[in-house]
Scaffold this active site. Structure first.
Site, PDB file in Angstrom:
ATOM      1  N   HIS A 239      -0.235  18.030   8.637  1.00 57.73           N
ATOM      2  CA  HIS A 239       0.158  19.225   7.896  1.00 57.73           C
ATOM      3  C   HIS A 239       1.549  19.117   7.247  1.00 57.73           C
ATOM      4  CE1 HIS A 239      -3.193  21.363   9.838  1.00 57.73           C
ATOM      5  NE2 HIS A 239      -2.749  20.923  10.996  1.00 57.73           N
TER       6      HIS A 239
HETATM    7  O1  RIB Z   1      -0.890  25.096  11.502  1.00 61.33           O
HETATM    8  C1  RIB Z   1      -0.158  23.898  11.419  1.00 61.33           C
HETATM    9  C2  RIB Z   1       1.307  24.162  11.601  1.00 61.33           C
HETATM   10  O2  RIB Z   1       1.527  24.704  12.892  1.00 61.33           O
HETATM   11  C3  RIB Z   1       2.151  22.883  11.548  1.00 61.33           C
HETATM   12  O3  RIB Z   1       3.434  23.196  11.050  1.00 61.33           O
HETATM   13  C4  RIB Z   1       2.252  22.481  12.982  1.00 61.33           C
HETATM   14  O4  RIB Z   1       3.435  21.718  13.264  1.00 61.33           O
HETATM   15  C5  RIB Z   1       2.345  23.820  13.642  1.00 61.33           C
HETATM   16  O5  RIB Z   1       3.704  24.254  13.571  1.00 61.33           O
END
Ligand code: RIB
Ligand code: CA
Length: 311
Positions: A239
């Site tokens: 992500h």
């Molecule tokens: O949903 C994904 C996000 O939530 C990313 O930033 C992961 O590190 C968590 O913080």
């Protein structure tokens, strides 16, 4: 370009930070830790571990909010492990945490640097950013852009059926950020769920043959357990590095300027980012909402840049 990364490391946060530190186009002015994936004490620790992994003890790390604006903290050890950085065996940090509060650092930096020259890159819950905007409304027009990982629309949620984790943890903070009138780029699950760490891509990290390459391979293989079991995909989404990659190579991404509103009341859909993708409301566009990316191009960029970090 000058950036501040607001972060809740988290293995994917760590990769985002490493990508930024490996890229000469970017000057990281500091890291501001926020409670999210794991409690603040651990996210502030993990941020320093990542700086030392990159041999960048010069990067100032600040601790920020230990809980959301209004709600109790929700964490994600089930994804990231007890420490938040499970996977590689990395030493405890020796660099000190800065004395100043992260929110004060954000405000002071934005007031000191020329207006329009600092980009904020939040990759965790938006509590610190919302607090800075509330304490110092004068900083809003001075922010060049906020490039955040969070939200979901066509891809729906990952922590609830309708909400993505970063927004869900502090929906009031997210609503404040989305409503601040600051130029905004959103990397939602719609995009990041197409950035899958397949086996060849994980092997390319390890093949770098450096401590960073090995650590990134171990981090991503640890955090994938949860996603593979849940989605059955052929790799886990990576992500947070999508934010830094968008800054470096926006041509790898595609999206649309739309209105994005955050649900802060409904128990059923709390934290949902309601993107008016088809323009069916009269709500003014407030974000570039990214829907797609060139995944091969993203991983090529990421791997090449990680390879530049010290052996
Ligand atoms: O949903 C994904 C996000 O939530 C990313 O930033 C992961 O590190 C968590 O913080
Ligand atoms: Ca994160």
């Amino acid at each position: 370009m000058k950036i501040v990364i607001d972060t809740d490391p988290g293995q994917d946060d760590a990769v985002a930070i490493l990508l930024a530190l490996a890229s000469p186009e970017i000057e990281v002015l500091g890291l501001t830790a926020v409670a999210g994936n794991v409690p603040l004490e651990l996210t502030a620790r993990n941020a320093r571990i990542v700086c030392e992994l990159a041999n960048r003890r010069d990067i100032p790390v600040f601790a920020g909010a230990s809980r959301p604006l209004l709600r109790p903290l929700v964490t994600a050890e089930h994804v990231h492990g007890r420490t938040g950085l499970d996977g590689p065996d990395l030493p405890d940090p020796t660099m000190a945490l800065q004395d100043a509060h992260a929110v004060d650092f954000l405000i002071d930096t934005l007031r000191r640097e020329p207006a329009g020259t600092v980009t904020l890159v939040p990759i965790g819950p938006l509590t610190n950013i919302a607090l800075a905007l509330r304490l110092a409304p004068d900083i809003a027009p001075r922010i060049a852009r906020i490039v955040l990982m969070g939200g979901a629309y066509f891809e729906v949620g990952n922590i609830t059926p309708t909400a993505e984790f970063n927004i869900y943890v502090d929906p009031e903070a997210a609503a404040a950020v989305f409503g601040a009138g600051v130029p905004l780029t959103v990397l939602p699950l719609d995009a990041t769920h197409k950035a899958l760490v397949t086996r060849p891509r994980a092997e390319a990290f390890a093949a770098l043959g450096t401590p960073v390459g090995r650590a990134v391979a171990q981090m991503t293989s640890f955090s994938e357990r949860f996603d593979l079991a849940k989605y059955g995909s052929d790799g886990a989404p990576l992500h947070d590095p999508c934010t830094v990659a968008w800054l470096l190579a926006p041509e790898l991404f595609s999206g649309r300027e739309v209105n994005v509103a955050v649900e802060t009341a409904s128990p059923l859909t709390l934290g949902m980012t309601v993107a008016d993708w088809w323009g069916v409301t009269d709500r003014a566009p407030n974000a570039l909402f990214i829907g797609d990316l060139d995944a091969d191009g993203f991983f090529s960029l990421l791997t090449e840049r990680l390879g530049r970090l010290p052996a």
